[in-house]
Design an enzyme around this catalytic site. Structure first.
Site, short mmCIF file in Angstrom:
data_model
loop_
_atom_site.label_atom_id
_atom_site.label_comp_id
_atom_site.label_asym_id
_atom_site.label_seq_id
_atom_site.Cartn_x
_atom_site.Cartn_y
_atom_site.Cartn_z
N SER A 1 -41.39 -82.74 -19.84
CA SER A 1 -42.46 -81.73 -19.89
C SER A 1 -43.75 -82.36 -20.40
O SER A 1 -43.90 -83.59 -20.34
CB SER A 1 -42.03 -80.56 -20.79
OG SER A 1 -42.92 -79.49 -20.64
N ASN A 2 -44.67 -81.57 -20.87
CA ASN A 2 -45.96 -82.08 -21.35
C ASN A 2 -46.42 -81.25 -22.55
O ASN A 2 -45.73 -80.32 -22.96
CB ASN A 2 -46.98 -82.05 -20.21
CG ASN A 2 -47.10 -80.67 -19.63
OD1 ASN A 2 -47.56 -79.76 -20.29
ND2 ASN A 2 -46.64 -80.50 -18.39
N HIS A 3 -47.60 -81.56 -23.05
CA HIS A 3 -48.05 -80.94 -24.31
C HIS A 3 -48.74 -79.59 -24.13
O HIS A 3 -49.29 -79.07 -25.10
CB HIS A 3 -49.02 -81.89 -25.03
CG HIS A 3 -48.34 -83.09 -25.62
ND1 HIS A 3 -47.34 -82.97 -26.56
CD2 HIS A 3 -48.49 -84.40 -25.38
CE1 HIS A 3 -46.92 -84.17 -26.90
NE2 HIS A 3 -47.59 -85.07 -26.18
N SER A 4 -48.75 -79.04 -22.94
CA SER A 4 -49.47 -77.77 -22.75
C SER A 4 -48.90 -76.68 -23.68
O SER A 4 -47.70 -76.47 -23.74
CB SER A 4 -49.33 -77.31 -21.29
OG SER A 4 -49.88 -76.02 -21.17
N ALA B 1 -49.80 -76.46 -16.72
CA ALA B 1 -49.71 -77.91 -16.51
C ALA B 1 -48.38 -78.14 -15.80
O ALA B 1 -47.32 -78.15 -16.43
CB ALA B 1 -49.76 -78.63 -17.85
#
Ligand code: C5P
Length: 398
Positions: free
Chosen positions: A208-211, A275
């Site tokens: 995943s990502n930091h959104s 994101a």
């Protein structure tokens, strides 16, 4: 939105009356002028002094009371009110209002006013579910009152059931929605995505990502407050689900794509603040991947590019979170993805990164119109985006 609005807060006699103090406080902090009317039985649960301290205004407890403000009579507050909010509302007050009884200051004010009225029932589950109360609530709904459904949970009696006053945020969200009903996006259907997608590696791990989802949630709330019918498609986030917004939870890019396709069938605009992972693991292991002796290589494959794939006459607004060549990269995406507008955000600039409450963005329209905005709250950015969405929809004749 709430700034300079006069909100008459009716507090009636239930154990949840203490929560009305928090509501009065948050409304006051948001810039509203809060005028509290308490019924006699509310005085058994909480004192007027609490509300006077919080709101800075005299509290009305008696129809015939004279105060320093001598214009207080049975119509004065109904005339200045932008909205009347009754929280908590007992079965008794609901029954009185449904019958047109006006034997105290609160019921009188309700009967006189032309302002929208929001009622937040809170009581024992049996009282709430009683068909008499249900009929009275139905009567109020027919007459245009906004009713906030009570929540299920532990009740003052020690039992469990429906009847709890919802959190302050839910009540404030409803007030904002009521104020926004005739806003510039009235009746427009807006689909918003938020958060970072999760691409599963196995049953316990994902990429995943930091959104944080904050930008998308701010857009959803701002659109709601301007009268739009909003569908929010969100990955798991730490944020509270906005009141008055249809919210659909998804995890992966593929799930988000399928949900976006369905949700946009009748949409006027799609705002992709999510994101979305560009790649996902080629395979998702059925069982947890075990640690082996050597390194592990993952094979990644492309995810669907949702905003490019989804077809329809609606406006497409994308976001470009960049770490270099902000405008050039954003313009490329605007063209390649055939967007109507892109919100370019340099995530390396101070106060503008993932998880922040503020953002510094550049708005770029298809025609090339470019606007650099200063650092502002995500809610302010959301409204700037929606100003343009409103204009674009107007130009499209939608
Ligand atoms: O990831 P990228 O910078 O290309 O994202 C630009 C825009 O495209 C964003 O609005 C994002 O939500 C959207 N996007 C998408 N599907 C993807 C990747 C990005 O719709 N697979």
């Amino acid at each position: 939105m709430l700034a300079n609005k006069t909100i008459v807060l009716g507090v009636t006699g239930g154990i949840a009356a203490y929560k009305a103090a928090d509501l009065a406080s948050k409304l006051t902090q948001a810039g509203a002028k809060v005028r509290v009317i308490m019924t006699k039985s509310a005085l058994e649960f909480i004192t007027p002094l609490t509300f006077e301290g919080i709101t800075g205004n005299a509290v009305i407890t008696d129809m015939f009371q004279t105060t320093a403000e001598h214009r207080i009579n049975h119509v004065a507050l109904s005339e200045v009110a932008d909205a009347i909010v009754i929280a908590p509302a007992t079965a008794n007050i609901i029954a009185k209002i449904a019958c047109g009884i006006a034997d105290d200051m609160l019921t009188c004010t309700v009967l006189v006013t032309k302002a929208p009225i929001i009622v937040s029932p809170a009581m024992h589950a049996n009282m709430y579910e009683n068909s008499i109360t249900q009929e009275n609530i139905a009567k109020l709904k027919i007459r245009g009152f906004t009713i906030i459904e009570p929540e299920v949970g532990r009740l003052a009696s020690g039992g469990y059931g429906v009847g709890r006053l919802p959190d302050t945020e839910v009540i404030i969200g409803t007030i904002q929605q009521v104020f926004g009903k005739n806003g510039d996006l009235k009746g427009k259907r807006i689909v918003v995505t938020a958060g970072g997608t999760r691409e599963a590696l196995d049953p316990v791990r994902y990429i995943s990502n930091h959104s944080s989802g904050k930008m998308g949630y701010a857009v959803a709330e701002a659109a709601r407050d301007r009268g739009a019918k909003v569908t929010l498609i969100t990955t798991p986030t730490a944020l509270a689900i906005p009141t008055g917004v249809e919210t659909i939870k998804v995890q992966s890019a593929k799930q988000m794509r399928d949900t976006v396709v369905k949700a946009t069938a009748k949409a006027d605009a799609l705002i992709m603040a999510a994101a979305v992972a560009d790649y996902r693991p080629k395979t998702t292991a059925k069982q947890k991947i075990k640690k082996g002796a050597g390194d592990l290589t993952l094979e990644l494959v492309k995810t669907p590019d949702i905003i490019s794939e989804v077809k329809g006459k609606f406006l497409k607004i994308g976001f470009a979170a960049e770490t270099q060549d902000l405008v050039a990269n954003a313009k490329k995406k605007l063209t390649n993805k055939a967007l109507d507008m892109i919100v370019a955000n340099d995530v390396t600039s101070e106060g503008s990164g993932f998880g922040a409450d503020t953002s510094k963005v550049t708005l770029i329209n298809k025609g090339g119109k470019q606007e650099d905005l200063p650092l502002m709250t995500k809610r302010e950015v959301a409204d700037k985006i929606l100003d343009r969405v409103g204009k674009l929809l107007g130009e499209k004749g939608k």
